[in-house]
Design an enzyme around this catalytic site. Structure first.
Site, PDB file in Angstrom:
ATOM      1  N   ARG A  83      62.884  74.169 -58.257  1.00 33.92           N
ATOM      2  CA  ARG A  83      63.351  72.779 -58.129  1.00 33.92           C
ATOM      3  C   ARG A  83      63.172  72.287 -56.699  1.00 33.92           C
ATOM      4  O   ARG A  83      62.835  71.122 -56.472  1.00 33.92           O
ATOM      5  CB  ARG A  83      64.816  72.672 -58.573  1.00 33.92           C
ATOM      6  CG  ARG A  83      64.962  72.779 -60.088  1.00 33.92           C
ATOM      7  CD  ARG A  83      66.363  73.151 -60.494  1.00 33.92           C
ATOM      8  NE  ARG A  83      67.336  72.163 -60.075  1.00 33.92           N
ATOM      9  CZ  ARG A  83      68.574  72.454 -59.714  1.00 33.92           C
ATOM     10  NH1 ARG A  83      68.997  73.710 -59.699  1.00 33.92           N
ATOM     11  NH2 ARG A  83      69.400  71.492 -59.377  1.00 33.92           N
TER      12      ARG A  83
ATOM     13  N   ARG B  83      77.349  76.852 -56.777  1.00 32.79           N
ATOM     14  CA  ARG B  83      77.611  75.947 -57.896  1.00 32.79           C
ATOM     15  C   ARG B  83      77.320  76.649 -59.217  1.00 32.79           C
ATOM     16  O   ARG B  83      78.053  76.486 -60.190  1.00 32.79           O
ATOM     17  CB  ARG B  83      76.775  74.668 -57.758  1.00 32.79           C
ATOM     18  CG  ARG B  83      77.117  73.618 -58.792  1.00 32.79           C
ATOM     19  CD  ARG B  83      76.398  72.301 -58.552  1.00 32.79           C
ATOM     20  NE  ARG B  83      74.984  72.395 -58.869  1.00 32.79           N
ATOM     21  CZ  ARG B  83      74.108  71.409 -58.694  1.00 32.79           C
ATOM     22  NH1 ARG B  83      74.500  70.251 -58.199  1.00 32.79           N
ATOM     23  NH2 ARG B  83      72.844  71.572 -59.013  1.00 32.79           N
TER      24      ARG B  83
ATOM     25  N   ARG C 261      62.690  60.200 -58.938  1.00 34.61           N
ATOM     26  CA  ARG C 261      62.267  61.481 -58.389  1.00 34.61           C
ATOM     27  C   ARG C 261      60.776  61.513 -58.101  1.00 34.61           C
ATOM     28  O   ARG C 261      60.276  62.530 -57.606  1.00 34.61           O
ATOM     29  CB  ARG C 261      62.614  62.606 -59.366  1.00 34.61           C
ATOM     30  CG  ARG C 261      64.017  63.146 -59.220  1.00 34.61           C
ATOM     31  CD  ARG C 261      64.143  64.307 -60.191  1.00 34.61           C
ATOM     32  NE  ARG C 261      65.086  65.314 -59.815  1.00 34.61           N
ATOM     33  CZ  ARG C 261      66.369  65.320 -60.154  1.00 34.61           C
ATOM     34  NH1 ARG C 261      66.888  64.320 -60.810  1.00 34.61           N
ATOM     35  NH2 ARG C 261      67.132  66.330 -59.829  1.00 34.61           N
TER      36      ARG C 261
ATOM     37  N   LYS D 258      74.720  64.801 -53.734  1.00 37.41           N
ATOM     38  CA  LYS D 258      74.625  63.477 -54.343  1.00 37.41           C
ATOM     39  C   LYS D 258      75.794  63.221 -55.307  1.00 37.41           C
ATOM     40  O   LYS D 258      76.420  62.168 -55.255  1.00 37.41           O
ATOM     41  CB  LYS D 258      73.289  63.317 -55.087  1.00 37.41           C
ATOM     42  CG  LYS D 258      72.066  63.482 -54.189  1.00 37.41           C
ATOM     43  CD  LYS D 258      70.762  63.284 -54.946  1.00 37.41           C
ATOM     44  CE  LYS D 258      70.489  64.335 -56.001  1.00 37.41           C
ATOM     45  NZ  LYS D 258      70.236  65.692 -55.457  1.00 37.41           N
TER      46      LYS D 258
ATOM     47  N   ARG E 233      75.605  75.722 -65.177  1.00 33.52           N
ATOM     48  CA  ARG E 233      74.344  75.007 -65.367  1.00 33.52           C
ATOM     49  C   ARG E 233      73.195  75.986 -65.472  1.00 33.52           C
ATOM     50  O   ARG E 233      73.037  76.855 -64.634  1.00 33.52           O
ATOM     51  CB  ARG E 233      74.113  74.035 -64.188  1.00 33.52           C
ATOM     52  CG  ARG E 233      74.764  72.697 -64.405  1.00 33.52           C
ATOM     53  CD  ARG E 233      74.581  71.796 -63.227  1.00 33.52           C
ATOM     54  NE  ARG E 233      73.172  71.599 -62.873  1.00 33.52           N
ATOM     55  CZ  ARG E 233      72.745  70.588 -62.119  1.00 33.52           C
ATOM     56  NH1 ARG E 233      73.618  69.705 -61.657  1.00 33.52           N
ATOM     57  NH2 ARG E 233      71.475  70.480 -61.827  1.00 33.52           N
TER      58      ARG E 233
HETATM   59  N1  LIG Z   1      79.558  68.647 -47.637  1.00 32.20           N
HETATM   60  C1  LIG Z   1      79.465  69.738 -48.399  1.00 32.20           C
HETATM   61  N2  LIG Z   1      79.635  70.951 -47.832  1.00 32.20           N
HETATM   62  C2  LIG Z   1      79.570  72.061 -48.580  1.00 32.20           C
HETATM   63  N3  LIG Z   1      79.307  72.093 -49.898  1.00 32.20           N
HETATM   64  C3  LIG Z   1      79.117  70.920 -50.523  1.00 32.20           C
HETATM   65  C4  LIG Z   1      79.174  69.679 -49.807  1.00 32.20           C
HETATM   66  N4  LIG Z   1      78.924  68.676 -50.684  1.00 32.20           N
HETATM   67  C5  LIG Z   1      78.733  69.255 -51.887  1.00 32.20           C
HETATM   68  N5  LIG Z   1      78.860  70.602 -51.795  1.00 32.20           N
HETATM   69  C6  LIG Z   1      78.715  71.572 -52.868  1.00 32.20           C
HETATM   70  O1  LIG Z   1      77.307  71.753 -53.055  1.00 32.20           O
HETATM   71  C7  LIG Z   1      76.983  71.841 -54.443  1.00 32.20           C
HETATM   72  C8  LIG Z   1      75.972  70.772 -54.792  1.00 32.20           C
HETATM   73  O2  LIG Z   1      76.609  69.489 -54.685  1.00 32.20           O
HETATM   74  P1  LIG Z   1      76.231  68.351 -55.708  1.00 32.20           P
HETATM   75  O3  LIG Z   1      77.077  67.173 -55.345  1.00 32.20           O
HETATM   76  O4  LIG Z   1      76.301  68.871 -57.104  1.00 32.20           O
HETATM   77  O5  LIG Z   1      74.699  68.107 -55.254  1.00 32.20           O
HETATM   78  P2  LIG Z   1      73.520  67.320 -55.975  1.00 32.20           P
HETATM   79  O6  LIG Z   1      74.170  66.375 -56.949  1.00 32.20           O
HETATM   80  O7  LIG Z   1      72.834  66.618 -54.831  1.00 32.20           O
HETATM   81  O8  LIG Z   1      72.648  68.371 -56.586  1.00 32.20           O
HETATM   82  C9  LIG Z   1      78.282  71.699 -55.192  1.00 32.20           C
HETATM   83  O9  LIG Z   1      78.730  72.987 -55.543  1.00 32.20           O
HETATM   84  C10 LIG Z   1      79.234  71.046 -54.201  1.00 32.20           C
HETATM   85  O10 LIG Z   1      80.563  71.424 -54.403  1.00 32.20           O
HETATM   86 MG   LIG Z   2      73.901  66.135 -59.023  1.00 28.94          MG
END
Ligand SMILES: Nc1ncnc2c1ncn2[C@@H]1O[C@H](COP(=O)(O)OP(=O)(O)O)[C@@H](O)[C@H]1O
Ligand SMILES: [Mg+2]
Length: 192
Positions: A146, A129, A90, A14, A135
């Site tokens: 979660r 992440r 949510r 997201k 985090r």
């Molecule tokens: N298309 C993708 N393929 C692989 N990893 C991804 C992709 N999109 C996001 N990520 C990685 O996945 C993790 C979660 O993404 P994030 O955007 O923070 O998700 P959310 O906000 O939905 O929790 C991050 O470390 C990000 O870099």
């Molecule tokens: Mg997020």
């Protein structure tokens, strides 16, 4: 005015896709997670209350979340092109409260975009992440909690928004750019 709910499990992408939507469409961004983390960092009263819930993998109580959200939404002023709601709603009560809050302003949610990603992939993205984000909720035990909360409380929103007629399913596996082009197709098809 294109208010968009970007929806999906933790780790669905997201935040990553929001960045691209902000850049291309000039939308505002409201990430409730970021808002809360900044309150925590600044040691505010709200931050202290929120931290207890977040570190335990739980959701912040609905009423508190909705108050925070309305404040941030209004801070964008009347002239914005729309905002992305990232991490909100949510729960079904939150979706109802969001609809009401927007209606009071003569606004709506134009689309709910669901990023669909298999559970195994979510876990590995979040563990990764956690290694770089620092985090406090990106550790295996809290991630599992979660994901459980997502399945129990948040995923029913897919049906709720389907009934509203604005749910769009997007496959969330692939490169960031591949996924973004699927999102562009949805947004470009929305009426002004
Ligand atoms: N298309 C993708 N393929 C692989 N990893 C991804 C992709 N999109 C996001 N990520 C990685 O996945 C993790 C979660 O993404 P994030 O955007 O923070 O998700 P959310 O906000 O939905 O929790 C991050 O470390 C990000 O870099
Ligand atoms: Mg997020």
């Amino acid at each position: 005015m294109k208010n968009i709910v970007i929806f999906g499990a933790p780790g669905a992408g997201k935040g990553t896709q929001s960045d691209k939507m902000i850049e291309k469409y000039g939308l505002g961004h409201i990430s409730t997670g970021d808002v809360l983390r900044s309150e925590i960092k600044n040691g505010t009263e709200l931050g202290k209350i929120a931290k207890g819930f977040i570190d335990n993998g739980q959701l912040i109580p609905d009423e508190l979340m909705i108050d925070i959200l309305a404040n941030v939404y209004d801070s964008f002023g009347k002239e914005h092109k729309g905002v992305i709601f990232d991490g909100f709603p949510r729960t079904i009560p939150q979706a109802e409260a969001l609809k009401k809050m927007l209606a009071e302003r003569g606004h709506v949610v134009a689309a709910m975009i669901e990023l669909a990603v298999p559970e195994k992939e979510l876990m590995s993205r979040l563990i990764n992440r956690g290694k770089i984000s620092g985090r406090s909720d990106d550790n295996a035990e809290t991630i599992q909690k979660r994901l459980n909360v997502y399945h129990e409380q948040t995923s029913p929103l897919i049906d709720w928004y389907s009934k509203e007629g604005i749910h769009h399913h997007v496959e969330g596996l692939g490169t960031v750019d591949e996924i973004f082009s699927r999102i562009e197709s949805v947004i470009d098809a929305l009426e002004d």
